[in-house]
Structures are given as C-alpha cells and as structure tokens.
Motif scaffolding. Sequence first.
Motif, PDB file in Angstrom:
ATOM      1  N   CYS A  15      37.146  43.713  45.174  1.00  0.00           N
ATOM      2  CA  CYS A  15      36.236  42.839  45.918  1.00  0.00           C
ATOM      3  C   CYS A  15      36.457  41.382  45.521  1.00  0.00           C
ATOM      4  O   CYS A  15      36.528  40.512  46.369  1.00  0.00           O
ATOM      5  CB  CYS A  15      34.779  43.219  45.645  1.00  0.00           C
ATOM      6  SG  CYS A  15      34.398  44.889  46.168  1.00  0.00           S
ATOM      7  N   VAL A  16      36.577  41.195  44.208  1.00  0.00           N
ATOM      8  CA  VAL A  16      36.727  39.836  43.684  1.00  0.00           C
ATOM      9  C   VAL A  16      37.998  39.181  44.206  1.00  0.00           C
ATOM     10  O   VAL A  16      37.981  38.048  44.669  1.00  0.00           O
ATOM     11  CB  VAL A  16      36.713  39.847  42.133  1.00  0.00           C
ATOM     12  CG1 VAL A  16      36.975  38.443  41.582  1.00  0.00           C
ATOM     13  CG2 VAL A  16      35.396  40.399  41.618  1.00  0.00           C
ATOM     14  N   VAL A  17      39.092  39.935  44.121  1.00  0.00           N
ATOM     15  CA  VAL A  17      40.385  39.342  44.483  1.00  0.00           C
ATOM     16  C   VAL A  17      40.788  39.713  45.903  1.00  0.00           C
ATOM     17  O   VAL A  17      41.959  39.829  46.217  1.00  0.00           O
ATOM     18  CB  VAL A  17      41.496  39.770  43.481  1.00  0.00           C
ATOM     19  CG1 VAL A  17      41.245  39.144  42.132  1.00  0.00           C
ATOM     20  CG2 VAL A  17      41.606  41.280  43.397  1.00  0.00           C
ATOM     21  N   SER A  18      39.795  39.928  46.779  1.00  0.00           N
ATOM     22  CA  SER A  18      40.096  40.431  48.127  1.00  0.00           C
ATOM     23  C   SER A  18      41.113  39.556  48.871  1.00  0.00           C
ATOM     24  O   SER A  18      41.891  40.064  49.674  1.00  0.00           O
ATOM     25  CB  SER A  18      38.804  40.570  48.940  1.00  0.00           C
ATOM     26  OG  SER A  18      38.120  39.336  48.923  1.00  0.00           O
ATOM     27  N   GLY A  19      41.114  38.302  48.567  1.00  0.00           N
ATOM     28  CA  GLY A  19      42.078  37.422  49.220  1.00  0.00           C
ATOM     29  C   GLY A  19      43.494  37.782  48.839  1.00  0.00           C
ATOM     30  O   GLY A  19      44.344  38.001  49.701  1.00  0.00           O
ATOM     31  N   ALA A  20      43.712  37.957  47.507  1.00  0.00           N
ATOM     32  CA  ALA A  20      45.037  38.274  46.999  1.00  0.00           C
ATOM     33  C   ALA A  20      45.436  39.702  47.366  1.00  0.00           C
ATOM     34  O   ALA A  20      46.606  39.978  47.589  1.00  0.00           O
ATOM     35  CB  ALA A  20      45.065  38.097  45.488  1.00  0.00           C
ATOM     36  N   ALA A  21      44.436  40.578  47.455  1.00  0.00           N
ATOM     37  CA  ALA A  21      44.699  41.995  47.704  1.00  0.00           C
ATOM     38  C   ALA A  21      45.407  42.207  49.043  1.00  0.00           C
ATOM     39  O   ALA A  21      46.151  43.153  49.217  1.00  0.00           O
ATOM     40  CB  ALA A  21      43.405  42.781  47.668  1.00  0.00           C
ATOM     41  N   ALA A  22      45.163  41.315  49.952  1.00  0.00           N
ATOM     42  CA  ALA A  22      45.794  41.437  51.262  1.00  0.00           C
ATOM     43  C   ALA A  22      47.321  41.330  51.138  1.00  0.00           C
ATOM     44  O   ALA A  22      48.044  41.951  51.887  1.00  0.00           O
ATOM     45  CB  ALA A  22      45.272  40.355  52.195  1.00  0.00           C
ATOM     46  N   LEU A  23      47.760  40.576  50.135  1.00  0.00           N
ATOM     47  CA  LEU A  23      49.197  40.418  49.916  1.00  0.00           C
ATOM     48  C   LEU A  23      49.780  41.568  49.101  1.00  0.00           C
ATOM     49  O   LEU A  23      50.944  41.882  49.210  1.00  0.00           O
ATOM     50  CB  LEU A  23      49.479  39.099  49.170  1.00  0.00           C
ATOM     51  CG  LEU A  23      49.028  37.818  49.861  1.00  0.00           C
ATOM     52  CD1 LEU A  23      49.142  36.644  48.908  1.00  0.00           C
ATOM     53  CD2 LEU A  23      49.847  37.582  51.130  1.00  0.00           C
ATOM     54  N   PHE A  24      48.917  42.139  48.263  1.00  0.00           N
ATOM     55  CA  PHE A  24      49.387  43.178  47.371  1.00  0.00           C
ATOM     56  C   PHE A  24      49.159  44.556  47.998  1.00  0.00           C
ATOM     57  O   PHE A  24      48.016  45.005  48.136  1.00  0.00           O
ATOM     58  CB  PHE A  24      48.646  43.077  46.028  1.00  0.00           C
ATOM     59  CG  PHE A  24      49.163  44.042  44.997  1.00  0.00           C
ATOM     60  CD1 PHE A  24      50.258  43.724  44.207  1.00  0.00           C
ATOM     61  CD2 PHE A  24      48.560  45.289  44.826  1.00  0.00           C
ATOM     62  CE1 PHE A  24      50.736  44.618  43.257  1.00  0.00           C
ATOM     63  CE2 PHE A  24      49.038  46.180  43.884  1.00  0.00           C
ATOM     64  CZ  PHE A  24      50.129  45.854  43.093  1.00  0.00           C
ATOM     65  N   THR A  25      50.216  45.210  48.394  1.00  0.00           N
ATOM     66  CA  THR A  25      50.069  46.537  48.987  1.00  0.00           C
ATOM     67  C   THR A  25      50.962  47.548  48.292  1.00  0.00           C
ATOM     68  O   THR A  25      52.119  47.268  47.975  1.00  0.00           O
ATOM     69  CB  THR A  25      50.419  46.552  50.496  1.00  0.00           C
ATOM     70  OG1 THR A  25      51.574  45.741  50.678  1.00  0.00           O
ATOM     71  CG2 THR A  25      49.270  46.090  51.361  1.00  0.00           C
TER      72      THR A  25
END
Length: 325
Positions: A15-25
């Motif tokens: 939740c916290v890093v949701s912005g970065a998570a979009a890049l990390f798959t």
Amino acid sequence: MFQSLTMLLLETQLCVVSGAAALFTVEVPQQLYIVEYGSNVTMECRFPVNGSLNLKLLTVLWEQKRQGQSQSKEVYILRNGKAFPASQHQDYVGRAALLQSELKLGRAILQISSVKITDAGSYLCIIEYQGVDYKYVTLQVKATYKRINTQVMRKPGEDKFVFMCQSEGFPLAEVFWQNEKNFNLSGSANTTYTLTADGLYNVTSILMFKPNMSENYSCVFWNKELNAETSAHISTSALMSTQYSGQKSLILFIIPTCVMVVILPSALIILQKRKSFKNGQHKEDRKRQLNASLKDEDRDDFNSQTEALYMSTVTASRDSGSVDL
Ligand SMILES: *[C@@H]1O[C@H](CO)[C@@H](O)[C@H](O)[C@H]1NC(C)=O
Ligand SMILES: *[C@@H]1O[C@H](CO)[C@@H](O)[C@H](O)[C@H]1NC(C)=O
Ligand SMILES: *[C@@H]1O[C@H](CO)[C@@H](O)[C@H](O)[C@H]1NC(C)=O
Ligand SMILES: *[C@@H]1O[C@H](CO)[C@@H](O)[C@H](O)[C@H]1NC(C)=O
Ligand SMILES: *[C@@H]1O[C@H](CO)[C@@H](O)[C@H](O)[C@H]1NC(C)=O
Ligand SMILES: *[C@@H]1O[C@H](CO)[C@@H](O)[C@H](O)[C@H]1NC(C)=O
C-alpha cells in the motif's frame, strides 16, 4: 487465504509503495509443473533487477497450500538476503532451496528434492525488491504404476488359478485384465487398495479363473487422470514356474522329514547315498509328470501329489502376506 506474517507485512508495504509497485512485477515463465514422485522440481518466479543485485534489499517467500486445506506452509524464506530457516515448515526441511546463483539474474528459483505426494498444490512466491509483487504456480505430482508385481497360484482343491498383480502409484488406477486378443476378463477380478505412508495407492488386483494354457494374460493399470497405462504380462509358463518353486519347497520339506524319521546311524548313511541318487531321479519324474498334465486340457486329473505341490506354494506366498485367499 495465505496468512503468514510476512504476507501481512508485505501487503502493508504494498500500500505504502503502491506507486513503485506498478513498476515492480513478478512474472512466472511456467504456470503448471507436473512431476514424477521422488524426482526434483524447480519452480521459478522472475523479478526485475536493474544492474547488479543488492541482496540486502531482497526478500523472497515461497508458500505452499494444498487443495482443501486452509493453512499454508512456508517452504522457503529469504529475508533481506538471508535464509530464514526458523519458520520453514517441517515438511520441507532439508528438501527446499533457493538457487542463490540465479537471484542476480532476477530469477527466484525454488528447488524441491524428492517430491512427495503431499507437495502437490498451489505455490505462492512473494518477492520484495524496491517494490513488491506475487504470483502463483501449481505443482502436480504423479506416480506411475511402474513396477507391477505378479504372482500366480493354484487355488487349493480346485482347478482354478489365482492371478495377482500389485503396484503402487498415484492417483488411483483402475485395473483391467485381458487375454492376448484383448478380451476383457475383468468381470471376475477383485481390485482393492490401501494407502501407503507416502500417500501412494497400493493397488492389488486378484483374478481367479481357469486359464487357457495356450494363452498369455495381462493386467493393465490405467491411470484415468493422467490417461497413462502400464501393464504386466503373465505368460502361462509362469504356471510352470509356480510348480517349480513349489517343488523346491516340497523337497526341502521331504528331506528333513526323512532325516528325522530314520534315526539309526547306519540307515542315515544309506539314506545319504540314496538321497543324491533319488534327488536326480525325483526331478526327472516330476518334470515328466508336470509336462504331461500341462498338455492336458482337463485340469481335473491332477493327481494328489501335484495338488500338494500347489498347496505348498500357496502356503509359502501366504506367509509373505501378499495374498489373502
Ligand atoms: C536503472 O538504473 C539506472 C541508474 O542506476 C537508471 O538511470 C535507470 O533509469 C534504471 N532503469 C530502470 C528500468 O529502472
Ligand atoms: C535431486 O536433488 C538432490 C539434492 O539437491 C540431489 O542430491 C540429487 O542428485 C537430485 N536428483 C536428481 C535426479 O537430479
Ligand atoms: C475382495 O477382496 C477383499 C479383500 O481381500 C474382500 O474383503 C472382498 O470381500 C472381496 N470382494 C469380492 C467381491 O470378492
Ligand atoms: C485356447 O486358446 C487357443 C489359442 O488362442 C484357442 O484356439 C482355443 O480355442 C482356446 N481354448 C479355450 C477352451 O478357450
Ligand atoms: C507367452 O509368453 C511367453 C513369454 O513371454 C512366450 O514365449 C509365448 O510364446 C507366449 N505364448 C503365446 C501363446 O503367445
Ligand atoms: C502393498 O500391499 C501388498 C499386499 O496387498 C503388501 O504386500 C505390500 O507390502 C504393500 N506395499 C506397501 C509399500 O505398502
């Protein structure tokens, strides 16, 4: 649902890093793994690594969940680059590893050795590395009915024979019996199974009938789910070998009996001389007798001596506990 602490932890971070998570798959090159019982399997999840891997930032968790079970098991945990064996489920101790050399290539490869039936299920990989993501892969375990044990016995007091085939595998197989012309004989077969400690099916099929001496027979283990079959052929010459092993045990019985009955030392000496002579003679007679009766279409005229031969065979195999007559 998977309920590990790590999962909760990672989800919070998600939740916290949701912005970065979009890049990390996390990606899986293969969704389904089907492996043979006892073999080794490697299952893979891929994650992006930009440049050289900073192991300290990497956390990898592999969890397994069996169908119909609510609890998941921790298979392998790498936390901030370090293995974390304390929370590993006991089922996987010493059998699960993460291939360290592959991590720098962005490959989190779980290796499980000596795969068990209970290893089957859904595997979750959660990877955290400057972002977090997860994927599922499925592991199916099969065990081919590779080794089929066969046995043929004469039913005491009848002209029927008992054919037996036994094997272990997974999932449960059906057993068919047929002659050379693929004529189905399964109607009168009795197929039962038990579960082994390893979760395999121990399948035993018994067919009792009067065989045609000029035909061979086979039992077929058909694994419906895998659509695979294995078979064992029982040549009617096996009936000869049944008699043969019986003959051996009969001789083993006759000799000590004779020795016990004849106590006189002088008689013993004579017996010793005769035994070697008789033994040869005995075998010759027996062979001729068996050949004659085998050629005979009517099995009913087996003489009482031959009957005893078979009975001793049956007794011997009952001792080994393989067949319940
Ligand atoms: C990889 O890292 C370099 C510098 O460390 C950066 O310039 C680049 O944008 C990164 N690429 C990706 C895909 O993150
Ligand atoms: C399976 O893995 C074990 C332990 O890693 C290894 O000793 C064994 O040789 C492997 N067997 C096969 C068939 O690769
Ligand atoms: C099949 O075998 C089992 C175990 O030997 C026995 O309990 C059962 O009665 C048999 N069934 C038939 C139909 O003969
Ligand atoms: C036994 O098998 C032979 C060869 O297949 C066949 O010719 C014969 O008719 C069979 N006998 C019986 C009684 O089924
Ligand atoms: C039965 O099998 C044996 C051994 O496999 C073979 O020698 C024999 O020819 C077979 N008999 C028939 C009738 O096919
Ligand atoms: C399978 O069952 C047979 C008898 O039906 C028995 O002799 C054998 O030991 C069993 N094998 C295992 C691995 O349980």
